[in-house]
Design an enzyme around this catalytic site. Structure first.
Site, PDB file in Angstrom:
ATOM      1  N   LYS B  43     -20.228 -20.144-113.594  1.00  0.00           N
ATOM      2  CA  LYS B  43     -20.037 -19.678-112.225  1.00  0.00           C
ATOM      3  C   LYS B  43     -20.130 -18.152-112.236  1.00  0.00           C
ATOM      4  CE  LYS B  43     -18.595 -19.570-107.953  1.00  0.00           C
ATOM      5  NZ  LYS B  43     -19.452 -20.125-106.893  1.00  0.00           N
ATOM      6  N   GLY B  70     -18.261 -18.519-101.327  1.00  0.00           N
ATOM      7  CA  GLY B  70     -17.842 -17.109-101.364  1.00  0.00           C
ATOM      8  C   GLY B  70     -17.374 -16.636-102.731  1.00  0.00           C
ATOM      9  N   CYS B 127     -26.152 -13.622-103.787  1.00  0.00           N
ATOM     10  CA  CYS B 127     -25.247 -14.596-103.173  1.00  0.00           C
ATOM     11  C   CYS B 127     -25.125 -14.328-101.684  1.00  0.00           C
ATOM     12  CB  CYS B 127     -23.858 -14.544-103.800  1.00  0.00           C
ATOM     13  SG  CYS B 127     -22.739 -15.701-102.974  1.00  0.00           S
ATOM     14  N   ASN B 188     -31.753 -18.140-105.732  1.00  0.00           N
ATOM     15  CA  ASN B 188     -30.460 -18.512-105.170  1.00  0.00           C
ATOM     16  C   ASN B 188     -30.715 -19.353-103.914  1.00  0.00           C
ATOM     17  OD1 ASN B 188     -27.636 -18.469-104.551  1.00  0.00           O
ATOM     18  ND2 ASN B 188     -27.486 -16.535-105.653  1.00  0.00           N
ATOM     19  N   GLY B 236     -33.723 -26.859-105.340  1.00  0.00           N
ATOM     20  CA  GLY B 236     -34.053 -28.171-104.793  1.00  0.00           C
ATOM     21  C   GLY B 236     -34.646 -29.172-105.765  1.00  0.00           C
ATOM     22  N   GLY B 257     -29.049 -27.274-109.660  1.00  0.00           N
ATOM     23  CA  GLY B 257     -27.734 -27.038-109.071  1.00  0.00           C
ATOM     24  C   GLY B 257     -27.228 -28.285-108.392  1.00  0.00           C
ATOM     25  N   THR B 258     -27.479 -28.349-107.108  1.00  0.00           N
ATOM     26  CA  THR B 258     -26.962 -29.413-106.262  1.00  0.00           C
ATOM     27  C   THR B 258     -27.193 -30.815-106.837  1.00  0.00           C
ATOM     28  OG1 THR B 258     -27.401 -27.954-104.421  1.00  0.00           O
ATOM     29  CG2 THR B 258     -27.015 -30.266-103.884  1.00  0.00           C
TER      30      THR B 258
HETATM   31  C1  LIG Z   1     -21.601 -25.061-104.350  1.00  0.00           C
HETATM   32  C2  LIG Z   1     -22.549 -24.034-104.856  1.00  0.00           C
HETATM   33  C3  LIG Z   1     -22.074 -22.889-105.500  1.00  0.00           C
HETATM   34  C4  LIG Z   1     -22.936 -21.921-105.984  1.00  0.00           C
HETATM   35  N1  LIG Z   1     -22.440 -20.834-106.627  1.00  0.00           N
HETATM   36  C5  LIG Z   1     -23.292 -19.914-107.166  1.00  0.00           C
HETATM   37  C6  LIG Z   1     -22.811 -18.819-107.918  1.00  0.00           C
HETATM   38  O1  LIG Z   1     -21.601 -18.647-108.130  1.00  0.00           O
HETATM   39  N2  LIG Z   1     -23.714 -17.939-108.424  1.00  0.00           N
HETATM   40  C7  LIG Z   1     -25.066 -18.069-108.257  1.00  0.00           C
HETATM   41  O2  LIG Z   1     -25.835 -17.257-108.740  1.00  0.00           O
HETATM   42  N3  LIG Z   1     -25.555 -19.122-107.555  1.00  0.00           N
HETATM   43  C8  LIG Z   1     -24.703 -20.037-107.013  1.00  0.00           C
HETATM   44  N4  LIG Z   1     -25.220 -21.117-106.324  1.00  0.00           N
HETATM   45  C9  LIG Z   1     -26.672 -21.250-106.160  1.00  0.00           C
HETATM   46  C10 LIG Z   1     -27.277 -22.161-107.233  1.00  0.00           C
HETATM   47  O3  LIG Z   1     -27.099 -21.620-108.517  1.00  0.00           O
HETATM   48  C11 LIG Z   1     -28.787 -22.378-106.977  1.00  0.00           C
HETATM   49  O4  LIG Z   1     -29.431 -21.141-107.113  1.00  0.00           O
HETATM   50  C12 LIG Z   1     -29.083 -22.940-105.598  1.00  0.00           C
HETATM   51  O5  LIG Z   1     -28.106 -23.875-105.232  1.00  0.00           O
HETATM   52  C13 LIG Z   1     -30.444 -23.586-105.482  1.00  0.00           C
HETATM   53  O6  LIG Z   1     -30.603 -24.633-106.409  1.00  0.00           O
HETATM   54  P1  LIG Z   1     -30.338 -26.193-106.089  1.00  0.00           P
HETATM   55  O7  LIG Z   1     -31.112 -26.533-104.865  1.00  0.00           O
HETATM   56  O8  LIG Z   1     -30.778 -26.912-107.316  1.00  0.00           O
HETATM   57  O9  LIG Z   1     -28.869 -26.313-105.854  1.00  0.00           O
HETATM   58  C14 LIG Z   1     -24.342 -22.089-105.813  1.00  0.00           C
HETATM   59  C15 LIG Z   1     -24.831 -23.235-105.178  1.00  0.00           C
HETATM   60  C16 LIG Z   1     -23.964 -24.207-104.700  1.00  0.00           C
HETATM   61  C17 LIG Z   1     -24.523 -25.421-104.022  1.00  0.00           C
END
Ligand SMILES: Cc1cc2nc3c(=O)[nH]c(=O)nc-3n(C[C@H](O)[C@H](O)[C@H](O)COP(=O)(O)O)c2cc1C
Ligand SMILES: Cc1cc2nc3c(=O)[nH]c(=O)nc-3n(C[C@H](O)[C@H](O)[C@H](O)COP(=O)(O)OP(=O)(O)OC[C@H]3O[C@@H](n4cnc5c(N)ncnc54)[C@H](O)[C@@H]3O)c2cc1C
Lengths: 259, 297
Positions: B43, B70, B127, B188, B236, B257-258
């Site tokens: 994180k 946040g 972020c 991000n 995604g 991520g998700t």
């Molecule tokens: C719940 C949540 C928390 C996240 N927290 C961070 C974070 O602390 N730092 C960061 O660089 N990206 C954060 N992200 C972004 C993810 O690392 C990623 O870049 C973004 O979700 C797109 O990828 P995905 O579609 O596979 O989730 C967060 C995403 C989600 C959904």
């Protein structure tokens, strides 16, 4: 806690629908470690994007059950799954009701579908020969859900808002009357937000420890995303893995928006 | 299986978790097969502990998620004391993500973490959930400046995590490359909006999950054509095919991520897809697959 969160595909063994609004779903149990009462599973449902959390309502070495109310798209599709189909679960997640510390004068309070984890809790209380009373409240006799409770609980005190069965009134009013007369060492509660909040107020007034099972919108359901936090006296705590069971005194009720 | 080189790191797998959905690294041991992921990604940590945003923080979309977490985190110091020793034992390269509200905060955090024994540092310049500022990586000059300063502080492997919310990712990516970052993390979340119908309130947050794949993959494709440093493709990815496609479009490694929370088996499924593709096309070296569908000929 001891038990690690696992990811399993489990087969549905039985499904029962009640009053078109509630579903009792039993699957095979493939978890390596035994779940504890209060813990939940996080289920993938194809028709909605995020997983959905459900308390474990019953558990044996071979099977595991959940008991849920049809609320929206996710619960509606889950209720349409049939025997023999598979579901994808993550679990067991979360902490549990700290029942081991208490021996007698335990009060279990379950409002509406909040009864789900309390079925499991009751079985454990019976197994460990603890003395407890069970309160169950609902809006009316048609929405009472005590028929899945294990046999041997005494007493089971029923209430309905409209008096169509059991005592008439809110479960929390009945609780208050009860506490005036009986000795209670601990309260374990599960149900809608307002019921839990009121139960917490009452327990504080009577100076009785109280543990509540909280709900929140959830994403990961595994303690990593910080999505489901609630305000407590120790700052934000995650409902999924710091909870779902919290000491009611610890919760900053007025800071929690209810969804 | 597929050993991938990233700087001095040798990754067992080209699939890694994205920051923010993997806690501090060891929480998901029972859930995710760590053999199938190439590194541990934390994180985002800040110099001081952050409380994060109020509830609710999770908004489900038709085909994705909007979050307003946040950057809640325990702060870099506590991380180094309590968590780092534990994740070091997992014998995987550790990528620590750091961030902050100002350049100074980020650089202070960098100074602290760069003294520790970790394989790589990711600067979260993107972020969308920290109030009151434009994101650094929305501006090429600001991106250049912070990385230039970061480079003076550390010789560790540096990754710059970019925002997709720009007119030209080639421009921010090139600025980061020129300032000396070793790799780019793209991307991000996308800035998005949803509506709280109960309280009639507009909710602003970051969008992730299936819905953004075509957007982020296109941007990775574009970025690949503008930079020559490795790209960690994120956004995604939700199936074996989307994982492979992100690599074909220019990602040296990919982050999930998700979807990791929706399907914890996805890393293994993507590895199988890659293996199949390599065999079918008789590909021997990793370089041959990266950007295969994004090159100028
Ligand atoms: C719940 C949540 C928390 C996240 N927290 C961070 C974070 O602390 N730092 C960061 O660089 N990206 C954060 N992200 C972004 C993810 O690392 C990623 O870049 C973004 O979700 C797109 O990828 P995905 O579609 O596979 O989730 C967060 C995403 C989600 C959904
Ligand atoms: C730890 C835990 C254990 C649980 N155990 C049980 C159980 O044992 N039995 C049971 O019946 N239920 C249980 N629940 C609740 C259950 O998870 C929910 O009822 C279920 O997720 C609803 O899903 P759905 O798709 O049917 O409804 P949805 O359509 O997703 O709606 C769910 C709720 O989310 C809110 N919501 C979603 N989006 C928005 C928006 N944009 N604006 C405003 N509000 C929104 C609404 O209040 C809505 O009622 C538990 C929850 C938790 C956290």
């Amino acid at each position: 806690m001891g038990n690690e969160i696992e990811h399993k595909i489990v087969r549905i063994k039985e499904k029962k629908i009640y009053k078109e609004k509630f579903c009792f779903l039993t699957t095979e149990n493939r978890f390596l470690s035994n779940p504890l009462p209060g813990q939940f599973i996080h289920i993938r449902i194809e028709s909605v994007f995020l997983r959905r959390p459900f308390s474990i309502a019953e558990f044996s070495s071979k099977t595991m059950s959940i008991f849920f109310q049809l609320k929206g798209k996710g619960t509606s599709s889950l209720s349409q799954k049939n025997r023999g189909e598979n579901i994808d679960v993550i679990g067991p997640v979360g902490n549990s009701f700290p029942y081991e510390r208490f021996k007698e004068n335990i009060l279990v309070v379950a409002g509406g579908i909040g009864i789900a984890p309390m079925i499991f809790l009751s079985s454990e209380l019976l197994k460990t020969k603890k003395k407890f009373s069970f309160f169950h409240g609902a809006q009316n006799k048609n929405s009472l859900l005590n028929f899945f409770l294990p046999e041997g609980i005494s007493p089971v005190i029923i209430s309905t808002d409209d008096g169509s069965k059991g005592k008439k009134g809110k479960i929390t009013d009945i609780l208050e009357d009860y506490l005036k007369k009986e000795k209670v060492d601990v309260i374990f509660a599960s149900g809608p937000y307002f019921m839990l909040k009121k139960t917490a107020e009452i327990s504080t007034r009577f100076n009785i420890p109280c543990y509540v099972s909280m709900e929140n919108r959830m994403f990961c359901g595994t303690g990593v995303c910080q999505g489901c936090v609630i305000e407590t006296k120790d700052g934000f705590q995650k409902v999924c893995t710091d909870g779902p069971v919290f000491d009611a005194e610890q919760i900053r009720w007025k800071d929690i928006p209810y969804a | 299986m597929h050993k991938i080189k990233l700087g001095k790191m040798e990754l067992d797998s080209p699939v890694i978790p994205a920051s923010g959905v993997f806690g501090y690294g060891d929480e998901l041991k029972g859930l995710i097969d760590y053999k199938k992921i190439g590194a541990i990604v934390t994180k985002t940590l800040t110099i001081k502990e952050r409380k994060g945003n109020p509830q609710p923080r999770i908004w489900e979309l038709e085909n994705g998620l909007l979050n307003t977490i946040g950057l809640q985190n325990i702060g870099v110091e506590r991380f180094c004391e309590e968590k780092l020793p534990v994740i070091k034992k997992l014998k995987k390269p550790v990528i620590v993500s750091i961030g902050g509200e100002t350049d100074d905060e980020i650089l202070l955090c960098l100074e602290y973490i760069s003294k520790k024994d970790i394989e790589a540092i990711e600067l979260n310049l993107s972020c969308p959930n920290i109030a009151g500022r434009n994101l650094i990586s929305e501006n090429p000059e600001a991106t250049y400046n912070i990385i230039k300063q970061a480079r003076k502080i550390t010789r560790s492997f540096l990754i710059a995590k970019l925002s997709p919310n720009v007119t030209d990712v080639g421009e921010t990516g090139s600025a980061a490359e020129e300032a000396g970052t070793d790799a780019l993390c793209a991307f991000n979340t996308f800035k998005g909006l949803t509506f709280d119908w109960k309280n009639h309130k507009v909710i602003l947050g970051g969008v992730s999950g299936d819905a953004i794949f075509p957007l982020s993959c296109r941007l990775v494709h574009q970025l690949y054509q503008n930079v020559s440093i490795p790209i960690i493709g994120i956004g995604g990815i939700h199936s074996p095919e989307t994982g492979l496609l992100m690599i074909l479009c220019g990602a040296t490694i990919i982050g999930i991520g998700t979807s990791l929370m929706i399907n914890p088996d996805l890393p293994g499924e993507i590895l199988n897809e890659i293996k199949k593709y390599k065999k079918e096309k008789n590909i021997k070296k990793w370089d041959e697959i990266v950007g295969r569908k994004a090159r100028f000929f």
